[in-house]
Design a protein around this motif. Sequence first.
Motif, PDB file in Angstrom:
ATOM      1  N   GLU A  34       3.718  13.990  -9.040  1.00 28.61           N
ATOM      2  CA  GLU A  34       3.642  14.296 -10.466  1.00 28.61           C
ATOM      3  C   GLU A  34       3.031  13.145 -11.273  1.00 28.61           C
ATOM      4  OE1 GLU A  34       7.524  15.362 -11.797  1.00 28.61           O
ATOM      5  OE2 GLU A  34       7.552  17.287 -10.722  1.00 28.61           O
ATOM      6  N   TYR A  35       2.948  11.964 -10.664  1.00 30.75           N
ATOM      7  CA  TYR A  35       2.480  10.788 -11.388  1.00 30.75           C
ATOM      8  C   TYR A  35       0.996  10.503 -11.160  1.00 30.75           C
ATOM      9  CZ  TYR A  35       7.423   9.930 -12.219  1.00 30.75           C
ATOM     10  OH  TYR A  35       8.723  10.050 -12.617  1.00 30.75           O
ATOM     11  N   VAL A  36       0.308  11.422 -10.492  1.00 31.74           N
ATOM     12  CA  VAL A  36      -1.090  11.152 -10.147  1.00 31.74           C
ATOM     13  C   VAL A  36      -1.935  10.899 -11.391  1.00 31.74           C
ATOM     14  CG1 VAL A  36      -1.634  13.634 -10.010  1.00 31.74           C
ATOM     15  CG2 VAL A  36      -3.092  11.960  -8.842  1.00 31.74           C
ATOM     16  N   SER A  37      -1.746  11.684 -12.448  1.00 34.25           N
ATOM     17  CA  SER A  37      -2.550  11.487 -13.665  1.00 34.25           C
ATOM     18  C   SER A  37      -2.237  10.147 -14.317  1.00 34.25           C
ATOM     19  CB  SER A  37      -2.299  12.624 -14.661  1.00 34.25           C
ATOM     20  OG  SER A  37      -2.800  13.845 -14.161  1.00 34.25           O
ATOM     21  N   ASP A  38      -0.962   9.802 -14.404  1.00 30.08           N
ATOM     22  CA  ASP A  38      -0.576   8.526 -15.017  1.00 30.08           C
ATOM     23  C   ASP A  38      -1.218   7.353 -14.272  1.00 30.08           C
ATOM     24  OD1 ASP A  38       0.991   9.908 -16.796  1.00 30.08           O
ATOM     25  OD2 ASP A  38       2.873   9.532 -15.735  1.00 30.08           O
ATOM     26  N   ILE A  39      -1.177   7.425 -12.942  1.00 31.45           N
ATOM     27  CA  ILE A  39      -1.686   6.318 -12.124  1.00 31.45           C
ATOM     28  C   ILE A  39      -3.193   6.165 -12.277  1.00 31.45           C
ATOM     29  CG2 ILE A  39      -2.050   5.560  -9.741  1.00 31.45           C
ATOM     30  CD1 ILE A  39       0.776   6.826  -9.161  1.00 31.45           C
ATOM     31  N   TYR A  40      -3.916   7.287 -12.202  1.00 31.30           N
ATOM     32  CA  TYR A  40      -5.377   7.193 -12.242  1.00 31.30           C
ATOM     33  C   TYR A  40      -5.902   6.963 -13.654  1.00 31.30           C
ATOM     34  CZ  TYR A  40      -5.858   7.822  -7.307  1.00 31.30           C
ATOM     35  OH  TYR A  40      -5.804   7.609  -5.948  1.00 31.30           O
ATOM     36  N   ASN A  45      -5.799   3.354 -14.051  1.00 33.31           N
ATOM     37  CA  ASN A  45      -6.940   2.723 -13.393  1.00 33.31           C
ATOM     38  C   ASN A  45      -8.153   2.654 -14.327  1.00 33.31           C
ATOM     39  OD1 ASN A  45      -5.618   2.259 -10.973  1.00 33.31           O
ATOM     40  ND2 ASN A  45      -6.369   4.125  -9.993  1.00 33.31           N
ATOM     41  N   VAL A  46      -8.353   3.712 -15.103  1.00 38.49           N
ATOM     42  CA  VAL A  46      -9.455   3.729 -16.069  1.00 38.49           C
ATOM     43  C   VAL A  46      -9.198   2.691 -17.161  1.00 38.49           C
ATOM     44  CG1 VAL A  46     -10.652   5.107 -17.812  1.00 38.49           C
ATOM     45  CG2 VAL A  46     -10.051   6.130 -15.599  1.00 38.49           C
ATOM     46  N   GLU A  47      -7.968   2.677 -17.671  1.00 43.32           N
ATOM     47  CA  GLU A  47      -7.613   1.734 -18.741  1.00 43.32           C
ATOM     48  C   GLU A  47      -7.855   0.292 -18.313  1.00 43.32           C
ATOM     49  OE1 GLU A  47      -3.499   0.141 -20.775  1.00 43.32           O
ATOM     50  OE2 GLU A  47      -3.618   2.278 -20.273  1.00 43.32           O
ATOM     51  N   LEU A  48      -7.573  -0.006 -17.035  1.00 42.61           N
ATOM     52  CA  LEU A  48      -7.725  -1.372 -16.533  1.00 42.61           C
ATOM     53  C   LEU A  48      -9.149  -1.668 -16.050  1.00 42.61           C
ATOM     54  CD1 LEU A  48      -4.368  -1.647 -14.546  1.00 42.61           C
ATOM     55  CD2 LEU A  48      -4.928  -2.746 -16.735  1.00 42.61           C
ATOM     56  N   GLY A  49     -10.017  -0.680 -16.132  1.00 42.71           N
ATOM     57  CA  GLY A  49     -11.392  -0.884 -15.734  1.00 42.71           C
ATOM     58  C   GLY A  49     -11.646  -0.795 -14.244  1.00 42.71           C
ATOM     59  N   TYR A  50     -10.697  -0.189 -13.511  1.00 39.68           N
ATOM     60  CA  TYR A  50     -10.850  -0.079 -12.055  1.00 39.68           C
ATOM     61  C   TYR A  50     -11.723   1.109 -11.658  1.00 39.68           C
ATOM     62  CZ  TYR A  50      -6.848  -3.296 -11.990  1.00 39.68           C
ATOM     63  OH  TYR A  50      -6.009  -4.353 -12.173  1.00 39.68           O
ATOM     64  N   MET A  51     -11.867   2.087 -12.543  1.00 43.54           N
ATOM     65  CA  MET A  51     -12.724   3.238 -12.271  1.00 43.54           C
ATOM     66  C   MET A  51     -13.146   3.878 -13.582  1.00 43.54           C
ATOM     67  SD  MET A  51     -10.142   6.272 -10.900  1.00 43.54           S
ATOM     68  CE  MET A  51      -9.914   5.488  -9.314  1.00 43.54           C
ATOM     69  N   ASP A  52     -14.174   4.723 -13.524  1.00 44.64           N
ATOM     70  CA  ASP A  52     -14.630   5.385 -14.740  1.00 44.64           C
ATOM     71  C   ASP A  52     -13.978   6.768 -14.855  1.00 44.64           C
ATOM     72  OD1 ASP A  52     -16.074   7.147 -13.034  1.00 44.64           O
ATOM     73  OD2 ASP A  52     -17.873   5.898 -13.171  1.00 44.64           O
ATOM     74  N   PRO A  76       0.820  -1.212   0.000  1.00 45.01           N
ATOM     75  CA  PRO A  76       0.000   0.000   0.000  1.00 45.01           C
ATOM     76  C   PRO A  76       0.851   1.258   0.000  1.00 45.01           C
ATOM     77  CG  PRO A  76       0.093  -0.933   2.202  1.00 45.01           C
ATOM     78  CD  PRO A  76       0.796  -1.913   1.303  1.00 45.01           C
ATOM     79  N   SER A  77       0.290   2.332  -0.509  1.00 47.05           N
ATOM     80  CA  SER A  77       0.940   3.644  -0.438  1.00 47.05           C
ATOM     81  C   SER A  77      -0.135   4.706  -0.314  1.00 47.05           C
ATOM     82  CB  SER A  77       1.813   3.913  -1.668  1.00 47.05           C
ATOM     83  OG  SER A  77       1.033   3.946  -2.853  1.00 47.05           O
ATOM     84  N   SER A  78       0.224   5.820   0.261  1.00 44.46           N
ATOM     85  CA  SER A  78      -0.745   6.890   0.482  1.00 44.46           C
ATOM     86  C   SER A  78      -1.322   7.387  -0.842  1.00 44.46           C
ATOM     87  CB  SER A  78      -0.066   8.052   1.218  1.00 44.46           C
ATOM     88  OG  SER A  78      -0.972   9.109   1.426  1.00 44.46           O
ATOM     89  N   ILE A  79      -2.629   7.352  -0.949  1.00 43.61           N
ATOM     90  CA  ILE A  79      -3.386   7.761  -2.148  1.00 43.61           C
ATOM     91  C   ILE A  79      -2.891   7.017  -3.389  1.00 43.61           C
ATOM     92  CG2 ILE A  79      -4.663   9.755  -3.021  1.00 43.61           C
ATOM     93  CD1 ILE A  79      -3.043  11.584  -1.303  1.00 43.61           C
ATOM     94  N   ASN A  80      -2.269   5.876  -3.178  1.00 43.14           N
ATOM     95  CA  ASN A  80      -1.753   5.026  -4.261  1.00 43.14           C
ATOM     96  C   ASN A  80      -0.759   5.763  -5.160  1.00 43.14           C
ATOM     97  OD1 ASN A  80      -1.548   2.585  -5.716  1.00 43.14           O
ATOM     98  ND2 ASN A  80      -3.034   3.278  -7.224  1.00 43.14           N
ATOM     99  N   LEU A  81       0.026   6.679  -4.584  1.00 41.03           N
ATOM    100  CA  LEU A  81       0.971   7.445  -5.407  1.00 41.03           C
ATOM    101  C   LEU A  81       2.329   6.767  -5.563  1.00 41.03           C
ATOM    102  CD1 LEU A  81       0.189  11.164  -4.503  1.00 41.03           C
ATOM    103  CD2 LEU A  81      -0.621   9.777  -6.420  1.00 41.03           C
ATOM    104  N   GLN A  82       2.572   5.677  -4.846  1.00 40.80           N
ATOM    105  CA  GLN A  82       3.712   4.790  -5.118  1.00 40.80           C
ATOM    106  C   GLN A  82       5.049   5.536  -5.212  1.00 40.80           C
ATOM    107  OE1 GLN A  82       2.433   2.258  -8.534  1.00 40.80           O
ATOM    108  NE2 GLN A  82       0.421   3.164  -8.151  1.00 40.80           N
TER     109      GLN A  82
END
Length: 219
Positions: free
Chosen positions: A93-99, A102-109, A43-49
């Motif tokens: 700086e990677y927040v957009s890439d990560i989220y 998530n859309v690409e993998l179908g984890y969120m809309d 785990p990482s805070s806000i999934n920012l890894q």
Amino acid sequence: MTHSKLSLTEIINKRKSVKEFDPNFKIPREEIKEMIALATKAPSSINLQPWRFVIIDSEETKQKLDHLVQFNQRQLHSSSAIILVLADLKHAEYVSDIYEKNVELGYMDENSKDYFIETISNLISSADESYFNAQGLMDANLASMQLMLIATDHGYDTNPIGGFDKTAVLEALNIDTSRYVPAHLIAIGKGVKPPHDSSRLPVDRIIAWNDESNGSIGE
């Protein structure tokens, strides 16, 4: 590659810090990548890894670090690799890439993605460097512990090392000291000497239930 087939409890009990490795044994780079990929399921805070890993497996590079790791030269030179674990102070700086992933993998809309990106960006916009430093190191440590357990499952030994000149190591490896903060080094390889057992404080001395705490813990 073989796995130990041990239970998680057995892996935790088997993991020990090893100080000397077989210098002729090399873990394939692909297997190191596989273990790190699995470790980053932590785990990482806000999934920012914020964790970053620099794998040092050549003797030429190890030699550059020889005088910077103080009393840990034996692990440095005999291990299959030394992994420098870092926290990236600019991991936000990677927040957009990560989220977007998530859309690409179908984890969120898309709407959820946009909401999270905006919310997180606003949340961290006023944070200072100390926040990213503390949060980054905490998350990097979570991934590191997971990596050492995964290495045990793969049949390898590890040793986390905190005794090194952190700024000088970054400089020796041409790593930006204003952006990256070292957490520790992890030596990994095939141990050639059995590790020493070590005791742990009794659990009743390190815990307090919420209805018992009186300002001290586990007395």
